[in-house]
Design a protein around this motif. Structure first.
Motif, PDB file in Angstrom:
ATOM      1  N   ASN A  97       0.819  -1.210   0.000  1.00 34.69           N
ATOM      2  CA  ASN A  97       0.000   0.000   0.000  1.00 34.69           C
ATOM      3  C   ASN A  97       0.854   1.262   0.000  1.00 34.69           C
ATOM      4  OD1 ASN A  97      -2.806   1.066   0.159  1.00 34.69           O
ATOM      5  ND2 ASN A  97      -1.984   2.037   1.999  1.00 34.69           N
ATOM      6  N   THR A  98       1.983   1.222   0.708  1.00 36.50           N
ATOM      7  CA  THR A  98       2.895   2.365   0.701  1.00 36.50           C
ATOM      8  C   THR A  98       3.428   2.619  -0.697  1.00 36.50           C
ATOM      9  OG1 THR A  98       3.556   1.899   2.980  1.00 36.50           O
ATOM     10  CG2 THR A  98       4.998   3.332   1.701  1.00 36.50           C
ATOM     11  N   MET A  99       3.849   1.549  -1.377  1.00 34.83           N
ATOM     12  CA  MET A  99       4.375   1.708  -2.728  1.00 34.83           C
ATOM     13  C   MET A  99       3.291   2.216  -3.674  1.00 34.83           C
ATOM     14  SD  MET A  99       7.630   0.964  -2.787  1.00 34.83           S
ATOM     15  CE  MET A  99       7.645   1.899  -1.245  1.00 34.83           C
ATOM     16  N   THR A 100       2.096   1.621  -3.600  1.00 30.12           N
ATOM     17  CA  THR A 100       1.006   2.036  -4.486  1.00 30.12           C
ATOM     18  C   THR A 100       0.694   3.513  -4.297  1.00 30.12           C
ATOM     19  OG1 THR A 100       0.054  -0.191  -4.419  1.00 30.12           O
ATOM     20  CG2 THR A 100      -1.397   1.597  -5.122  1.00 30.12           C
ATOM     21  N   THR A 101       0.679   3.943  -3.043  1.00 31.82           N
ATOM     22  CA  THR A 101       0.366   5.340  -2.746  1.00 31.82           C
ATOM     23  C   THR A 101       1.431   6.280  -3.274  1.00 31.82           C
ATOM     24  OG1 THR A 101      -0.813   4.682  -0.736  1.00 31.82           O
ATOM     25  CG2 THR A 101      -0.097   6.971  -0.871  1.00 31.82           C
ATOM     26  N   ASN A 232      -5.625   5.525   0.803  1.00 31.82           N
ATOM     27  CA  ASN A 232      -5.587   4.527  -0.253  1.00 31.82           C
ATOM     28  C   ASN A 232      -6.067   3.165   0.263  1.00 31.82           C
ATOM     29  OD1 ASN A 232      -4.642   3.958  -3.097  1.00 31.82           O
ATOM     30  ND2 ASN A 232      -3.414   2.449  -1.995  1.00 31.82           N
ATOM     31  N   ALA A 233      -5.643   2.805   1.485  1.00 32.38           N
ATOM     32  CA  ALA A 233      -6.064   1.526   2.066  1.00 32.38           C
ATOM     33  C   ALA A 233      -7.571   1.503   2.305  1.00 32.38           C
ATOM     34  CB  ALA A 233      -5.316   1.282   3.373  1.00 32.38           C
ATOM     35  N   LEU A 234      -8.117   2.595   2.852  1.00 28.72           N
ATOM     36  CA  LEU A 234      -9.546   2.645   3.139  1.00 28.72           C
ATOM     37  C   LEU A 234     -10.378   2.677   1.853  1.00 28.72           C
ATOM     38  CD1 LEU A 234      -9.574   5.084   6.186  1.00 28.72           C
ATOM     39  CD2 LEU A 234      -9.916   2.615   6.202  1.00 28.72           C
ATOM     40  N   ASP A 235      -9.872   3.356   0.828  1.00 31.17           N
ATOM     41  CA  ASP A 235     -10.569   3.348  -0.461  1.00 31.17           C
ATOM     42  C   ASP A 235     -10.654   1.924  -1.021  1.00 31.17           C
ATOM     43  OD1 ASP A 235     -11.512   5.885  -0.928  1.00 31.17           O
ATOM     44  OD2 ASP A 235      -9.692   6.588  -1.917  1.00 31.17           O
ATOM     45  N   SER A 236      -9.550   1.179  -0.884  1.00 29.17           N
ATOM     46  CA  SER A 236      -9.544  -0.206  -1.386  1.00 29.17           C
ATOM     47  C   SER A 236     -10.568  -1.051  -0.642  1.00 29.17           C
ATOM     48  CB  SER A 236      -8.139  -0.811  -1.227  1.00 29.17           C
ATOM     49  OG  SER A 236      -7.204  -0.116  -2.021  1.00 29.17           O
ATOM     50  N   ILE A 237     -10.639  -0.878   0.686  1.00 33.03           N
ATOM     51  CA  ILE A 237     -11.610  -1.636   1.489  1.00 33.03           C
ATOM     52  C   ILE A 237     -13.040  -1.244   1.117  1.00 33.03           C
ATOM     53  CG2 ILE A 237     -12.473  -2.014   3.830  1.00 33.03           C
ATOM     54  CD1 ILE A 237      -9.541  -1.633   4.768  1.00 33.03           C
ATOM     55  N   ALA A 238     -13.287   0.066   0.991  1.00 32.78           N
ATOM     56  CA  ALA A 238     -14.629   0.536   0.644  1.00 32.78           C
ATOM     57  C   ALA A 238     -15.056   0.021  -0.724  1.00 32.78           C
ATOM     58  CB  ALA A 238     -14.672   2.059   0.681  1.00 32.78           C
ATOM     59  N   ASN A 239     -14.127  -0.001  -1.665  1.00 35.64           N
ATOM     60  CA  ASN A 239     -14.456  -0.518  -2.996  1.00 35.64           C
ATOM     61  C   ASN A 239     -14.866  -1.987  -2.938  1.00 35.64           C
ATOM     62  OD1 ASN A 239     -14.271   1.525  -5.016  1.00 35.64           O
ATOM     63  ND2 ASN A 239     -12.067   1.627  -4.678  1.00 35.64           N
ATOM     64  N   LYS A 240     -14.164  -2.771  -2.107  1.00 32.17           N
ATOM     65  CA  LYS A 240     -14.491  -4.196  -1.996  1.00 32.17           C
ATOM     66  C   LYS A 240     -15.826  -4.404  -1.290  1.00 32.17           C
ATOM     67  CE  LYS A 240      -9.748  -5.984  -2.112  1.00 32.17           C
ATOM     68  NZ  LYS A 240      -8.683  -6.704  -1.369  1.00 32.17           N
ATOM     69  N   PRO A 245     -15.372   4.142  -3.576  1.00 31.02           N
ATOM     70  CA  PRO A 245     -14.431   4.640  -2.560  1.00 31.02           C
ATOM     71  C   PRO A 245     -15.154   5.456  -1.493  1.00 31.02           C
ATOM     72  CG  PRO A 245     -14.278   5.954  -4.558  1.00 31.02           C
ATOM     73  CD  PRO A 245     -15.210   4.807  -4.872  1.00 31.02           C
ATOM     74  N   MET A 246     -14.412   5.891  -0.494  1.00 30.07           N
ATOM     75  CA  MET A 246     -14.988   6.715   0.570  1.00 30.07           C
ATOM     76  C   MET A 246     -15.530   8.019  -0.005  1.00 30.07           C
ATOM     77  SD  MET A 246     -12.114   6.432   3.566  1.00 30.07           S
ATOM     78  CE  MET A 246     -10.897   7.252   2.511  1.00 30.07           C
ATOM     79  N   ASP A 247     -16.597   8.548   0.623  1.00 35.70           N
ATOM     80  CA  ASP A 247     -17.108   9.829   0.149  1.00 35.70           C
ATOM     81  C   ASP A 247     -16.244  10.963   0.697  1.00 35.70           C
ATOM     82  OD1 ASP A 247     -18.036  10.584   2.789  1.00 35.70           O
ATOM     83  OD2 ASP A 247     -19.784   9.321   2.465  1.00 35.70           O
ATOM     84  N   GLU A 248     -16.417  12.144   0.125  1.00 35.34           N
ATOM     85  CA  GLU A 248     -15.547  13.276   0.449  1.00 35.34           C
ATOM     86  C   GLU A 248     -15.695  13.723   1.904  1.00 35.34           C
ATOM     87  OE1 GLU A 248     -13.688  12.808  -2.776  1.00 35.34           O
ATOM     88  OE2 GLU A 248     -13.149  14.476  -1.452  1.00 35.34           O
ATOM     89  N   GLU A 249     -16.882  13.611   2.466  1.00 34.36           N
ATOM     90  CA  GLU A 249     -17.072  14.001   3.867  1.00 34.36           C
ATOM     91  C   GLU A 249     -16.265  13.093   4.797  1.00 34.36           C
ATOM     92  OE1 GLU A 249     -18.128  16.517   5.154  1.00 34.36           O
ATOM     93  OE2 GLU A 249     -18.527  16.053   7.263  1.00 34.36           O
ATOM     94  N   PHE A 250     -16.289  11.785   4.502  1.00 37.70           N
ATOM     95  CA  PHE A 250     -15.500  10.843   5.297  1.00 37.70           C
ATOM     96  C   PHE A 250     -14.015  11.194   5.206  1.00 37.70           C
ATOM     97  CE2 PHE A 250     -13.191   7.087   6.376  1.00 37.70           C
ATOM     98  CZ  PHE A 250     -13.963   6.407   7.305  1.00 37.70           C
ATOM     99  N   LYS A 251     -13.546  11.504   3.983  1.00 37.24           N
ATOM    100  CA  LYS A 251     -12.141  11.850   3.800  1.00 37.24           C
ATOM    101  C   LYS A 251     -11.776  13.126   4.549  1.00 37.24           C
ATOM    102  CE  LYS A 251     -11.598   9.590  -0.709  1.00 37.24           C
ATOM    103  NZ  LYS A 251     -11.220   9.754  -2.126  1.00 37.24           N
TER     104      LYS A 251
END
Length: 267
Positions: A97-101, A232-240, A245-251
């Motif tokens: 995840n670090t590399m992907t980010t 990036n990690a949370l977006d991946s989880i939310a997508n699954k 992905p997470m909404d803008e308010e959550f971010k």
């Protein structure tokens, strides 16, 4: 693998009377059917200082790895390349995840394995059936060039003053783009590690280096990288889980929580 002088016509092969200098070597990886390996390994440990290149090799129903080391040896390792790289990553705490980010800040399409100044760089797409990785640490100062034969030639610094050249079917522009991306990620990681080191050294470090105005930039870098990795990690989880992905308010709330300063309360 025996030297093939016909392939090496474009490059002079060094031969000296000094025993401490090894002969230069040219290895052609454009055609894999007639490779002559120097050795076969069932187990192999990747190391930044000794490896030059690894390549996935699918043959006879086997999924093996071609490795070129700094002695110029062409090795057949009877293990998947992904297993070898995974072990290296675990040893040096390189996380996917670090590399992907961090790679999202570059224009590379393939994510590499970077640990500080160490860079294992993919030169092809990661889904390529013959994906190639090179250890950029050991590239010669002028480490790649085009050949009149329409391929690219990589030059590595081997042991005993040896130069090892490898011919591959990868465009020069692709090589440059991927090397530049890895260098950019490496620079970001080194800045982050420098900030952490100085934080741990505290006043003792400040006594030796009184001018630390640039630490503000390093702190901002730490906060930005920390947030982006988590996002990036949370977006991946939310997508699954939810298909988006997470909404803008959550971010917004996540970022606010991550950068909120300590104020001595338990909010």
């Amino acid at each position: 693998m025996a030297h093939n002088r016909t392939l090496g016509e474009e490059y002079s092969m060094k031969k000296t009377s000094n025993a401490e200098y090894a002969d230069d070597r040219l290895i052609d990886l454009r055609q894999l059917d007639h490779l002559q390996f120097d050795d076969v390994h069932e187990a192999y440990h990747l190391d930044w200082s000794s490896m030059l290149l690894l390549m996935r090799w699918l043959h006879d129903g086997e999924d093996s790895t071609i490795v070129i080391d700094r002695r110029g040896r062409l090795l057949n390792v009877e293990r998947r390349y992904s297993e070898l790289i995974s072990e290296l990553s675990q040893e040096y705490h390189v996380y996917r995840n670090t590399m992907t980010t961090l790679y999202k800040k570059t224009n590379a399409q393939s994510v590499g394995c970077v640990s500080g100044r160490h860079r294992l760089v993919p030169l092809t797409g990661l889904r390529n059936r013959a994906v190639i990785f090179i250890c950029a640490d050991n590239l010669s100062p002028h480490g790649f060039d085009s050949s009149r034969r329409g391929c690219s030639v990589l030059s590595f610094d081997g042991y005993d003053h040896q130069t090892i050249r490898v011919m591959i079917n990868v465009a020069i522009d692709t090589i440059k783009r991927n090397l530049n991306a890895a260098a950019k990620v490496s620079h970001a990681l080194i800045e982050h590690l420098e900030m952490v080191r100085k934080n741990y050294e505290g006043e003792r470090c400040c006594e030796r280096h009184p001018d630390f105005n640039h630490l503000d930039d390093l702190h901002q870098l730490e906060n930005r990288v920390r947030y982006e990795v988590l996002e990036n990690a949370l977006d991946s989880i939310a997508n699954k889980l939810y298909g988006h992905p997470m909404d803008e308010e959550f971010k917004r709330l996540l970022k606010k929580q991550l950068i909120a300063p300590y104020d001595g309360t338990n909010h």
